[in-house]
Scaffold this motif. Structure first.
Motif, PDB file in Angstrom:
ATOM      1  N   SER A 238      -8.297 -16.243 -11.062  1.00  0.00           N
ATOM      2  CA  SER A 238      -8.565 -17.315 -10.122  1.00  0.00           C
ATOM      3  C   SER A 238      -8.269 -18.682 -10.745  1.00  0.00           C
ATOM      4  O   SER A 238      -8.336 -18.836 -11.964  1.00  0.00           O
ATOM      5  CB  SER A 238     -10.045 -17.237  -9.740  1.00  0.00           C
ATOM      6  N   GLU A 316      -4.260 -12.904  -0.920  1.00  0.00           N
ATOM      7  CA  GLU A 316      -5.687 -13.127  -0.611  1.00  0.00           C
ATOM      8  C   GLU A 316      -6.203 -14.452  -1.162  1.00  0.00           C
ATOM      9  O   GLU A 316      -7.104 -14.477  -1.995  1.00  0.00           O
ATOM     10  CB  GLU A 316      -6.516 -11.989  -1.230  1.00  0.00           C
ATOM     11  N   ARG A 319      -9.945 -19.943  -2.552  1.00  0.00           N
ATOM     12  CA  ARG A 319     -10.101 -21.338  -2.959  1.00  0.00           C
ATOM     13  C   ARG A 319      -9.011 -22.237  -2.367  1.00  0.00           C
ATOM     14  O   ARG A 319      -9.297 -23.352  -1.924  1.00  0.00           O
ATOM     15  CB  ARG A 319     -10.015 -21.383  -4.493  1.00  0.00           C
ATOM     16  N   ARG A 360     -20.917 -24.251 -10.535  1.00  0.00           N
ATOM     17  CA  ARG A 360     -19.640 -24.032 -11.242  1.00  0.00           C
ATOM     18  C   ARG A 360     -19.529 -24.799 -12.570  1.00  0.00           C
ATOM     19  O   ARG A 360     -19.049 -24.244 -13.550  1.00  0.00           O
ATOM     20  CB  ARG A 360     -18.438 -24.333 -10.333  1.00  0.00           C
ATOM     21  N   TYR A 364     -18.987 -22.222 -15.448  1.00  0.00           N
ATOM     22  CA  TYR A 364     -17.626 -22.123 -15.992  1.00  0.00           C
ATOM     23  C   TYR A 364     -17.186 -23.375 -16.748  1.00  0.00           C
ATOM     24  O   TYR A 364     -16.030 -23.461 -17.136  1.00  0.00           O
ATOM     25  CB  TYR A 364     -16.607 -21.914 -14.855  1.00  0.00           C
ATOM     26  N   TYR A 421     -16.557 -21.781  -3.419  1.00  0.00           N
ATOM     27  CA  TYR A 421     -17.484 -21.295  -4.446  1.00  0.00           C
ATOM     28  C   TYR A 421     -18.601 -22.278  -4.805  1.00  0.00           C
ATOM     29  O   TYR A 421     -19.108 -22.270  -5.919  1.00  0.00           O
ATOM     30  CB  TYR A 421     -16.713 -20.875  -5.719  1.00  0.00           C
TER      31      TYR A 421
HETATM   32  N1  LLP Z   1      -8.872 -11.303  -4.092  1.00  0.00           N
HETATM   33  C1  LLP Z   1      -9.678 -10.716  -4.986  1.00  0.00           C
HETATM   34  C2  LLP Z   1      -9.604  -9.273  -5.181  1.00  0.00           C
HETATM   35  C3  LLP Z   1     -10.581 -11.487  -5.726  1.00  0.00           C
HETATM   36  O1  LLP Z   1     -11.376 -10.897  -6.606  1.00  0.00           O
HETATM   37  C4  LLP Z   1     -10.646 -12.885  -5.514  1.00  0.00           C
HETATM   38  C5  LLP Z   1     -11.587 -13.713  -6.254  1.00  0.00           C
HETATM   39  C6  LLP Z   1      -9.790 -13.450  -4.555  1.00  0.00           C
HETATM   40  C7  LLP Z   1      -8.909 -12.628  -3.871  1.00  0.00           C
HETATM   41  C8  LLP Z   1      -9.793 -14.917  -4.227  1.00  0.00           C
HETATM   42  O2  LLP Z   1      -9.494 -15.726  -5.319  1.00  0.00           O
HETATM   43  P1  LLP Z   1      -9.183 -17.290  -5.098  1.00  0.00           P
HETATM   44  O3  LLP Z   1      -7.903 -17.390  -4.312  1.00  0.00           O
HETATM   45  O4  LLP Z   1     -10.311 -17.876  -4.362  1.00  0.00           O
HETATM   46  O5  LLP Z   1      -9.062 -17.833  -6.479  1.00  0.00           O
HETATM   47  N2  LLP Z   1     -16.560 -17.945  -8.603  1.00  0.00           N
HETATM   48  C9  LLP Z   1     -15.329 -18.223  -9.313  1.00  0.00           C
HETATM   49  C10 LLP Z   1     -14.156 -17.511  -8.703  1.00  0.00           C
HETATM   50  C11 LLP Z   1     -14.374 -16.022  -8.599  1.00  0.00           C
HETATM   51  C12 LLP Z   1     -13.230 -15.353  -7.930  1.00  0.00           C
HETATM   52  C13 LLP Z   1     -13.510 -13.920  -7.694  1.00  0.00           C
HETATM   53  N3  LLP Z   1     -12.465 -13.246  -7.025  1.00  0.00           N
HETATM   54  C14 LLP Z   1     -15.107 -19.726  -9.305  1.00  0.00           C
HETATM   55  O6  LLP Z   1     -15.924 -20.433  -8.740  1.00  0.00           O
HETATM   56  O7  LLP Z   1     -14.159 -20.222  -9.892  1.00  0.00           O
END
Ligand code: LLP
Length: 492
Positions: A238, A316, A319, A360, A364, A421
């Protein structure tokens, strides 16, 4: 306060001292953000001062037009990139980034599918009106009840994460006489670490199958008549900038895809999400069109080398759809310059929220930016750290930012790029009620998730409920005083 004259040495290397600390750096704000003639920041055409008056602080603000436009733009970008190779693409909104029934409605109206990873997210997504066929279900430990529910509603796809899950799902579909489309989650061995990526043969983490183990999972699924294998899935992490990590991963996954295609159809390849956004002026994410072309072209090249057609591609993003649409408004409370041993000074600015509405930074070490929203100021920029009201020194809202040195109690402080998030990771730490979420559209603001009250927090406390039944006089007075219930949302 002359904090700044001594502060340069403690500023992080990436943080530039702005000439104008009122300026809005476009990339981190919703496109509708602008300062009116009186200097007040308006979001979606509504002054922050009015939002505070109406809804109180802290306040999660979500620009609906920005979410919708970004969803559309992202979907168009991937579809166009795939179409250039004669293929199709589908974009799933990763609901974990921010889920409410309204957000489900917006993204599905814009043509996106939705990815969920728990029964709770599934329930909210269904309540938001999403077609079951347009939902994908992830998770390394889906419960039997969650799998059962997914099959029952006719969910579009289930992303298989373990051998045990294959058998569990097979038993459910057999009993129900159903057929379920599934993908197999694979670790390409490429794992993105924020701004960089690592490639390892066997990634040491809980999700999916290694490249070595995936063929056995695929073979097992193909033996089971109730499970229809439609493809492989891969998500490398991510907040990733650039296309290098995705391209490296695509190369590996297409090789496996080509190999497994020999044993049966494999029409889909899902490459997950993870596309980065700007949190501060120092971040320069790749525009989504460029990202989409880079990734899709890399997949197409790999397919061409192996003489196979480009599969239907799925993505998918979470963010990247909602992050920039969100701004959190806080009210400034206490302020103190703290002299550091080095002779430097840092201005600590406390706001009325903190790690409970956005963990966050604490989780992180994430960086954000901030601006005074209720006015502009001619004062010199001072290096500040915005902190919350929690009883924890790691309760940081914005670790480092230059704010006008005359920042004062009562100012509204706006923190942009909080759409993803923040609310989903929020908590009631220190019994701080969660803020409401307000959506902006057409110059109007409406609550899409109401804020919590102290009564909400006490409602699950069974001891409190028991005491509330005790005759008046013996009951604890403070807890029964309903005036505490609306303390959070009253304007100050
Ligand atoms: N697909 C899958 C299988 C995932 O595990 C995730 C995120 C996404 C899509 C979406 O990712 P994005 O496009 O939003 O980066 N809480 C953390 C991020 C955790 C992401 C978990 N999986 C943060 O605040 O940075």
């Amino acid at each position: 306060m002359s904090a700044d004259s001594h502060s340069a040495a403690v500023a992080p290397f990436w943080l530039e001292r702005p000439t104008n600390p009122n300026e809005l750096v476009a990339a981190v704000w919703p496109e509708s953000a602008a300062r009116a003639d009186d200097g007040v920041l308006a979001l979606g055409g509504i002054p922050a001062t009015r939002l505070r008056e109406q809804f109180g602080t802290p306040l999660y603000v979500l620009d609906e037009d920005q979410v919708r436009a970004t969803a559309r733009r992202t979907s168009d970008a991937f579809r166009a990139a795939a179409a250039r190779h004669g293929a199709q693409a589908r974009v799933y909104y990763a609901g974990k980034a921010f889920l409410s029934t309204e957000v489900v409605r917006w993204v599905t109206e814009e043509g996106l599918a939705v990815d969920v990873c728990t029964g709770g997210e599934l329930a909210v997504t269904l309540a938001g009106g999403a077609e079951p066929a347009m939902i994908g279900f992830h998770g390394n430990n889906k419960s039997l009840a969650e799998l059962e529910r997914a099959v029952e509603i006719g969910i579009g796809s289930i992303i298989i994460d373990s051998l045990i899950e294959i058998e569990r799902l097979a038993a459910i579909v057999e009993r129900r006489g159903a057929t379920q489309a599934v993908l197999v989650r694979v670790n390409s061995g490429v794992h993105a670490e924020t701004h960089d990526f690592l490639a390892t043969a066997h990634e040491d983490q809980k999700f999916g199958f290694t490249m070595t183990d995936a063929p056995a999972a695929v073979a097992r699924i193909r033996e089971l008549p109730g499970l229809e294998l439609i493809g492989l899935h891969c998500h490398i992490g991510s907040q990733i900038f650039g296309t290098a990590g995705f391209e490296e991963s695509a190369g590996r996954i297409v090789e496996l895809h080509a190999q497994l295609r020999e044993g049966g159809e494999l029409p889909v390849l899902n490459l997950g999400g993870g596309f980065g956004i700007a949190y501060t002026a120092a971040d320069a994410p790749t525009p989504i069109e460029q990202l989409a072309s880079g990734i899709v072209d890399a997949v197409a090249r790999q397919c061409e080398v192996r003489g196979i057609p480009v599969p239907t591609l799925a993505f998918e993003p979470g963010r990247a759809i909602v992050g920039r649409a969100g701004v959190t408004l806080y009210e400034v409370g206490t302020i103190k310059p703290v002299a550091l041993e080095s002779g430097d000074s840092r201005l600590y600015v406390s706001v009325d929220g903190g790690m409970s509405d956005n963990p966050r930074p604490a989780l992180y070490g994430a960086h954000y930016s901030a601006r005074i929203a209720s006015r502009t100021s001619d004062a010199e920029p001072a290096l500040a750290r915005v902190v919350g009201k929690h009883c924890e020194s790691g309760d940081i809202v914005v670790d480092a930012e230059y704010l006008p040195a005359d920042i004062a109690p009562g100012d509204i402080l706006a923190v942009p790029a909080t759409g993803a998030y923040g609310f989903p990771l929020s908590s009631n730490y220190n019994y701080v009620p969660r803020p409401p979420v307000v959506a902006l559209r057409g110059g109007e603001a409406r609550v899409i998730v109401r804020g919590e009250t102290i009564d909400d927090l006490l409602a699950r406390d069974t001891g409190y409920a028991a005491r509330a039944r005790v005759p008046a006089g013996d009951a604890p007075t403070e807890g029964n005083d309903m005036s505490v219930s609306s303390e959070r949302s009253e304007s100050k």
